[in-house]
Design an enzyme around this catalytic site. Structure first.
Site, PDB file in Angstrom:
ATOM      1  NE  ARG A 201       0.099   1.479   3.400  1.00 20.20           N
ATOM      2  CZ  ARG A 201       1.027   2.380   3.603  1.00 20.20           C
ATOM      3  NH1 ARG A 201       2.308   2.021   3.715  1.00 20.20           N
ATOM      4  NH2 ARG A 201       0.739   3.664   3.715  1.00 20.20           N
TER       5      ARG A 201
ATOM      6  CB  ALA B 128       0.282   6.905  -3.810  1.00 19.20           C
TER       7      ALA B 128
ATOM      8  NE  ARG C 234      -6.395   1.003  -1.544  1.00 14.29           N
ATOM      9  CZ  ARG C 234      -5.732   1.547  -0.526  1.00 14.29           C
ATOM     10  NH1 ARG C 234      -4.438   1.363  -0.388  1.00 14.29           N
ATOM     11  NH2 ARG C 234      -6.373   2.289   0.354  1.00 14.29           N
TER      12      ARG C 234
ATOM     13  CD  GLN D 249      -3.206   2.730   6.952  1.00 12.97           C
ATOM     14  OE1 GLN D 249      -3.773   3.125   7.971  1.00 12.97           O
ATOM     15  NE2 GLN D 249      -3.869   2.512   5.831  1.00 12.97           N
TER      16      GLN D 249
ATOM     17  CG  ASP E 280      -3.252   8.024  -1.411  1.00 13.99           C
ATOM     18  OD1 ASP E 280      -3.058   8.486  -0.275  1.00 13.99           O
ATOM     19  OD2 ASP E 280      -2.968   6.862  -1.735  1.00 13.99           O
TER      20      ASP E 280
ATOM     21  CG  ASN F 141      -2.359  11.558   2.715  1.00 17.38           C
ATOM     22  OD1 ASN F 141      -1.856  10.653   2.052  1.00 17.38           O
ATOM     23  ND2 ASN F 141      -1.983  11.794   3.954  1.00 17.38           N
ATOM     24  CE  LYS F 142      -5.116   5.648   4.617  1.00 16.24           C
ATOM     25  NZ  LYS F 142      -6.169   4.819   3.954  1.00 16.24           N
TER      26      LYS F 142
HETATM   27  O1  MRU Z   1      -4.611   3.249   2.320  1.00 16.16           O
HETATM   28  P1  MRU Z   1      -3.134   3.436   2.213  1.00 16.16           P
HETATM   29  O2  MRU Z   1      -2.375   2.869   3.369  1.00 16.16           O
HETATM   30  O3  MRU Z   1      -2.601   2.979   0.879  1.00 16.16           O
HETATM   31  O4  MRU Z   1      -2.951   5.020   2.262  1.00 16.16           O
HETATM   32  C1  MRU Z   1      -1.659   5.553   2.100  1.00 16.16           C
HETATM   33  C2  MRU Z   1      -1.611   7.016   2.239  1.00 16.16           C
HETATM   34  O5  MRU Z   1      -2.598   7.685   2.429  1.00 16.16           O
HETATM   35  C3  MRU Z   1      -0.258   7.649   2.049  1.00 16.16           C
HETATM   36  O6  MRU Z   1      -0.149   8.818   2.803  1.00 16.16           O
HETATM   37  C4  MRU Z   1      -0.069   8.001   0.566  1.00 16.16           C
HETATM   38  O7  MRU Z   1      -0.346   6.905  -0.253  1.00 16.16           O
HETATM   39  C5  MRU Z   1       1.285   8.502   0.287  1.00 16.16           C
HETATM   40  S1  MRU Z   1       2.515   7.256   0.320  1.00 16.16           S
HETATM   41  C6  MRU Z   1       4.006   7.952  -0.069  1.00 16.16           C
END
Ligand code: MRU
Length: 366
Positions: A54, A56, A97, A204, A245, A255-256
């Site tokens: 996981r 991006a 995704r 995470q 993302d 983002n998350k």
């Molecule tokens: O759902 P996830 O764990 O894939 O979400 C990840 C994030 O939101 C990260 O902050 C984003 O992908 C940037 S990773 C360099």
């Protein structure tokens, strides 16, 4: 402290001899450090969808290798039938995704590589697809290092930093995006104090960011998401660094889930809020944050996961978006591998892409 040693694991790797994509199963961290060898497109799809791999950039790299592996065994003898197979695999992996644009960006790059070489033999095209996937990964390492340099230029020794989710080595090929300035600063004696939001519901921050920073010897303190206001009010945070993302052309950033709240808090306390964004995560075809497709995930991730028994009434309504959109007005700067974009973001991002078109990163020696 040797952060390089602490970061010696590979997040995503190809084992070409055994036709496998090798990833760390991130759902098992931090208790088990297990590598998975994924051989079929279904396994790769499931690993992306279930967040075994996981972040991006990492899912872009995994999808590129996935496409290569899916086509490696193709028996097609002419370009048209090979291309038909490619389109099918592309569509399938792209459905794993919806929010991180790197997934689509990497698959588009792989498709363009095949199309641009249509006059070559199928075995030559397969070789070129392998090279393209390897280049996507190698490029990601250079990009993270460059983001690290630009990011570090905005920070001071002894700063307190707050980050959300995991935009670390585990989310990229190496170094991470939001963590790249932290690792670089640590190597250069900056002595940062990092606060990692635990990041409900999939943790995470607790499971991955705290794990990798701790392993690298960084001073990291884990907090629950609802403690961010307190550490900011206490004056312990001088900058927020997050990943992303998808960044829209106007700078709105997905983002998350929870990032928006952190950004609003940072604005309230006058703390700079920095988005670390590889250009592969910036989608200039997406005008604003309203145009970003936000992934909705299973209710059980909120009600049941991590608990021995469900922690909510059976059949209660649950809203579980995986991401939120931070409006550009809350963002101080967007740190890319080609420089730092500042408001107004639209022209500033256009300038970043014109620097990219010249092909040279300022920190090209890294
Ligand atoms: O759902 P996830 O764990 O894939 O979400 C990840 C994030 O939101 C990260 O902050 C984003 O992908 C940037 S990773 C360099």
């Amino acid at each position: 402290m040797d952060t390089k040693k602490a970061l010696d694991f590979e997040t995503v790797e190809l084992d070409d001899r055994n036709d496998a994509l090798v990833i760390i199963d991130q759902t098992l961290l931090p208790n088990e450090f297990t590598y998975l060898h994924l051989k079929t497109r279904e396994e790769i799809w499931e690993a992306i969808s279930e967040l075994r791999v996981r972040g991006a950039p990492a899912i872009g790299i995994a999808a590129a290798y996935g496409m290569y592996l899916g086509l490696k065994s193709s028996a097609a003898c002419d370009f048209n039938s090979f291309y038909k197979e490619l389109k099918k695999i592309k569509e399938y992996l792209a459905s794993s995704r919806p929010t991180a644009v790197n997934l689509f960006w990497a698959l588009d790059r792989m498709e363009a590589c095949a199309r641009n070489n249509r006059s070559r033999s199928i075995s030559e095209i397969k070789e070129l697809l392998l090279k393209e996937a390897e280049e996507i990964k190698a490029e990601d390492i250079r990009v993270s290092k460059s983001i690290g340099e630009y990011g570090l230029s905005l920070l001071r020794p002894n700063d307190g930093l707050l980050t959300h989710c995991n935009a670390g080595q585990l989310a990229t090929a190496k170094y991470g995006t939001a963590t790249a300035p932290i690792y670089l600063g640590t190597e250069r004696g900056y002595n940062f104090k990092v606060f990692a939001d635990e990041t409900r519901p999939l943790l995470q921050g607790a499971r991955l960011t705290a794990f990798e920073l701790n392993r690298a010897g960084v001073d990291v303190t884990l907090i629950c998401d609802n403690m961010a206001a307190t550490v900011m009010a206490n004056g312990w945070v001088q900058a927020v660094l997050v990943g992303c993302d998808r960044v829209a052309a106007n700078g709105d950033t997905a983002n998350k889930i929870g990032t928006l709240g952190v950004a609003i808090l940072a604005k309230n306390y006058g703390i700079p809020f920095y988005v670390c964004a590889p250009t592969s995560t910036i989608d200039m075809d997406c005008p604003t944050g309203k145009d970003i497709h936000i992934e909705l995930r299973k209710p059980e991730e909120v009600t049941d996961k991590w608990y021995a028994r469900p922690m909510a009434p059976k059949d209660v309504n649950v809203f579980n978006p995986a991401f939120d959109v931070t409006e550009n007005k809350f963002i101080t700067a967007i740190i890319t591998e080609y420089g730092i974009a500042r408001p107004p973001f639209q022209p500033s991002l256009v300038e970043i892409f014109s620097k990219k078109a010249t092909g040279r990163m300022q920190f090209s020696n890294i």
